[in-house]
Structures are given as structure tokens and as C-alpha cells.
Design a protein around this motif. Structure first.
Motif, PDB file in Angstrom:
ATOM      1  N   GLN A 160       0.420  -1.170   0.072  1.00 13.40           N
ATOM      2  CA  GLN A 160       0.043   0.004   0.023  1.00 13.40           C
ATOM      3  C   GLN A 160       0.853   1.249   0.030  1.00 13.40           C
ATOM      4  O   GLN A 160       2.037   1.100   0.301  1.00 13.40           O
ATOM      5  N   THR A 161       0.299   2.527  -0.376  1.00 12.71           N
ATOM      6  CA  THR A 161       1.084   3.775  -0.120  1.00 12.71           C
ATOM      7  C   THR A 161       0.230   4.384   0.962  1.00 12.71           C
ATOM      8  O   THR A 161      -0.909   4.590   1.171  1.00 12.71           O
ATOM      9  N   GLY A 162       1.440   4.909   1.783  1.00 14.01           N
ATOM     10  CA  GLY A 162       0.732   5.867   2.977  1.00 14.01           C
ATOM     11  C   GLY A 162       1.491   7.070   2.846  1.00 14.01           C
ATOM     12  O   GLY A 162       2.420   7.335   2.395  1.00 14.01           O
ATOM     13  N   GLU A 163       1.083   7.846   3.836  1.00 12.55           N
ATOM     14  CA  GLU A 163       1.626   9.054   4.064  1.00 12.55           C
ATOM     15  C   GLU A 163       1.642   9.566   5.604  1.00 12.55           C
ATOM     16  O   GLU A 163       0.860   8.987   6.259  1.00 12.55           O
ATOM     17  N   LEU A 164       2.573  10.570   5.605  1.00 12.01           N
ATOM     18  CA  LEU A 164       2.916  11.049   7.065  1.00 12.01           C
ATOM     19  C   LEU A 164       3.322  12.475   6.745  1.00 12.01           C
ATOM     20  O   LEU A 164       3.734  12.940   5.869  1.00 12.01           O
ATOM     21  N   ILE A 165       3.235  13.117   7.954  1.00 14.53           N
ATOM     22  CA  ILE A 165       3.528  14.467   8.054  1.00 14.53           C
ATOM     23  C   ILE A 165       4.439  14.408   9.360  1.00 14.53           C
ATOM     24  O   ILE A 165       3.989  13.983  10.420  1.00 14.53           O
ATOM     25  N   CYS A 166       5.865  14.946   9.238  1.00 19.82           N
ATOM     26  CA  CYS A 166       6.772  14.990  10.318  1.00 19.82           C
ATOM     27  C   CYS A 166       7.727  16.072  10.391  1.00 19.82           C
ATOM     28  O   CYS A 166       7.484  17.127   9.460  1.00 19.82           O
ATOM     29  N   ASN A 167       8.356  16.360  11.311  1.00 25.39           N
ATOM     30  CA  ASN A 167       9.363  17.443  11.258  1.00 25.39           C
ATOM     31  C   ASN A 167      10.648  17.464  10.458  1.00 25.39           C
ATOM     32  O   ASN A 167      10.995  16.010  10.425  1.00 25.39           O
ATOM     33  N   LYS A 168      10.977  18.278   9.875  1.00 22.30           N
ATOM     34  CA  LYS A 168      12.156  18.121   8.838  1.00 22.30           C
ATOM     35  C   LYS A 168      13.310  17.567   9.379  1.00 22.30           C
ATOM     36  O   LYS A 168      14.136  16.917   8.722  1.00 22.30           O
ATOM     37  N   ALA A 169      13.358  17.760  11.097  1.00 24.18           N
ATOM     38  CA  ALA A 169      14.844  17.077  11.436  1.00 24.18           C
ATOM     39  C   ALA A 169      14.815  15.803  11.650  1.00 24.18           C
ATOM     40  O   ALA A 169      16.013  15.206  11.666  1.00 24.18           O
ATOM     41  N   ILE A 170      13.542  14.974  11.489  1.00 24.74           N
ATOM     42  CA  ILE A 170      13.434  13.463  11.556  1.00 24.74           C
ATOM     43  C   ILE A 170      12.980  12.904  10.368  1.00 24.74           C
ATOM     44  O   ILE A 170      12.813  11.870  10.053  1.00 24.74           O
ATOM     45  N   ALA A 171      12.832  13.677   9.066  1.00 22.25           N
ATOM     46  CA  ALA A 171      12.326  13.172   7.943  1.00 22.25           C
ATOM     47  C   ALA A 171      13.217  12.137   7.172  1.00 22.25           C
ATOM     48  O   ALA A 171      12.965  11.059   6.693  1.00 22.25           O
TER      49      ALA A 171
END
Length: 309
Positions: A160-171
Motif C-alpha cells: 500500500q501507499t501511505g503518507e505522514l507529516i513529520c518534523n523536517k529534522a527527523i524526515a
């Protein structure tokens, strides 16, 4: 020419997109969300919302289903398109700054909106509204966040394809971790933005959804969660619940989400359990994350966090 602050560009973007949706409806044309509701497999490359996944508790020979009620009230949005400044790790794995459609999607839900802006847009009580003073001291900006696209194996063994939003520092950490999980066919039931659950962390956990950014306090407190910074992620939360010992005057044990109580007993053997022998645990630890399962006063078996230096 003087550059407009991003706040006003976001408001302008919201107005444009809102007008676009209204014009489509008035003209009788099908919007992206209408299409997605009718064609979830095509729109999201995933199973239709509400499709239950089997419970897999296998302790002491017990094969009875005892787990996830698959609460699923959310309708997912189409995945965001890749932009020119995306960073692609491997095919299907990339992260990038938030685009205006993504900003429009999360503002007032996982990302807070000021009371003034909500009134300006005539919005009816978005779930995440802060005062103008609170917005002025917001702990994270749009520019601090990254949108991430990944591939993963679901509980049926399908990609499957998933999506997340995270802090750029841990991307970079997260993209490497999820790629290793994918390469090892590690199973995750769902990876969708918390916004698909109207920002409701409980609903997301009940649906066993893996998520990261959500500007909210720690449950039961006024302190900001590391999720509010985009620096924490919850993996298969229904099978790895949040447990608080001796809560309140009665001294009872609190377990969240409801229905996951059987998985709070970590002496049992069952699938999707995160412990120190689990690949997910090992990868996050290698990347410098701390695990909520090692905490003392409470246990958050789903939770990994990393605070950038």
C-alpha cells in the motif's frame, strides 16, 4: 515587491480551494473527494475504508478473534503529488515541504488555526482552534514540517501507499526506517494522516492507524505532545496501547484505545506486538529514538520519539 507573510498566502489558498470546490458542486462536476469516496482503491491505492482486518491473538492456543474493531469513519484524501524540491530516497519513498493543498487540508485539524482566521473564513468550529496569542507562540511552523510518501505491507500482505507529516529534522530518519520495514515486509495496517480522522487521536488509534504529526497536548494534560512538533510517531497503536498505571484516586490502570486491553499484557504472544525483539523497535533505536514502552509511570508501546539537538 514586498513578500506576503505565509499566513496570508495560506488564507488566500484556502479561499481559492474552497471556491473551487463550491464551483464544481454548483456546476454538477465531480470533485476529487467525490471521486475518492466512489473509487477508494483507485484514488488511494488502498482498500476501501471500513474493510475489517482480522485479529491475530495467538496466546496459549487461543485462536479466537479478540482485537481490532476496525473503527473507520474517515474518508482519506488523494495522496499529495511529488514536487520539484522533493527528496526521493527510493521509488515510492520521498519527502518534501508542505504544498498548499496539504496546508489547506491540515489547517484547523492537525495544524491549528486562529480564532480570527476561522471567523474570517466563516468556518464552523474547526476542531483545532487557538487564540491569536497562542498562535503567535506556536511551537512549529509549516516550514518546519515535511510531507512523506512511503510504501508498506498491510495486514493482508499487500503493498500500500501511505503518507505522514513529520518534523523536517527527523524526515531522513523516518524515510530510512520505513524503507527498511518495507524491504523486510513488516506489516502495518494503515498509514494515513490524522486529518483523515478529523484530528481525533482516539479514532485513529481505534482504526490501528500509524500517524505522526498532530498539534495536540499529551492526553490528560496541558503539555504539548512530541506529536505537536512532528517528532513522534505511533505504530500499529491498537496492538500496542497506551497504558497509565494507578490513574486517579481509584488507582486504576487506564488503557487506550478502548478495546485494546488484551494487548496491554505484554507477556502474551500475538502478532504486531512491538517489543525489544521487534524489527520496528530495533530500527527506531538505531536512529536515536526513544520508545514509550521503556517509560516507568506509563507505557506507550506504540510510541517512538526523537527530539532534534
Amino acid at each position: 515587491m514586498k513578500k506576503l507573510p505565509i499566513k496570508y498566502l495560506v488564507i488566500l489558498g484556502i479561499l481559492i480551494l474552497t471556491c473551487s470546490v463550491i464551483s464544481h458542486k454548483l456546476s454538477g462536476k465531480e470533485t476529487l473527494q467525490d471521486y475518492a469516496e466512489k473509487n477508494p482503491e483507485t484514488a488511494y491505492a488502498t482498500k476501501a475504508p471500513g474493510t475489517p482486518s482480522p485479529s491475530v491473538l495467538a496466546d496459549a492456543g487461543d485462536s479466537a478473534s479478540a482485537g481490532n474493531p476496525a473503527v473507520q469513519s474517515a474518508v482519506p484524501f488523494p495522496l499529495a503529488e511529488k514536487v520539484t524540491d522533493s527528496i526521493e530516497y527510493e521509488t515510492g519513498f520521498f519527502y518534501q515541504p508542505l504544498t498548499y493543498p496539504v496546508i489547506h487540508r491540515i489547517t484547523g485539524i492537525s495544524y491549528p488555526m486562529s480564532k480570527t482566521d476561522a471567523a474570517l473564513l466563516s468556518l464552523e468550529a474547526p476542531p483545532n482552534i487557538l487564540s491569536d496569542e497562542e498562535m503567535a507562540s506556536l511551537a512549529v511552523s509549516y516550514e518546519d514540517l515535511r510531507y512523506m510518501n512511503i510504501l508498506y505491507y498491510d495486514f493482508n500482505g499487500d503493498v500500500q501507499t501511505g503518507e505522514l507529516i513529520c518534523n523536517k529534522a527527523i524526515a531522513e530518519d523516518l524515510i530510512e526506517i520505513f524503507y527498511e520495514l518495507y524491504e523486510n515486509e513488516y506489516q502495518i495496517e494503515s498509514v494515513r494522516l490524522i486529518d483523515d480522522y478529523n484530528g481525533d487521536d482516539t479514532a485513529s488509534m481505534e482504526a490501528n492507524n500509524t500517524s505522526c504529526f498532530n498539534y495536540r497536548p499529551v492526553e490528560g494534560t496541558s503539555s504539548l505532545s512530541k506529536h505537536a512538533l512532528g517528532c513522534a510517531i505511533d505504530i500499529n497503536p491498537f496492538y500496542n496501547p497506551y497504558v497509565v498505571f494507578n490513574k486517579g484516586k481509584a488507582g486504576e490502570t487506564y488503557i487506550s484505545p478502548a478495546g485494546s486491553e488484551i494487548y496491554a499484557d505484554r507477556s502474551k504472544v500475538f502478532a504486531y506486538k512491538i517489543d525489544e525483539n521487534d524489527l520496528c523497535y530495533k530500527l527506531f533505536k538505531e536512529h536515536g529514538f526513544t520508545w514509550g514502552g521503556n517509560w516507568n509511570s506509563c507505557k506507550d508501546y506504540q510510541h517512538f520519539q526523537k527530539v532534534p539537538q
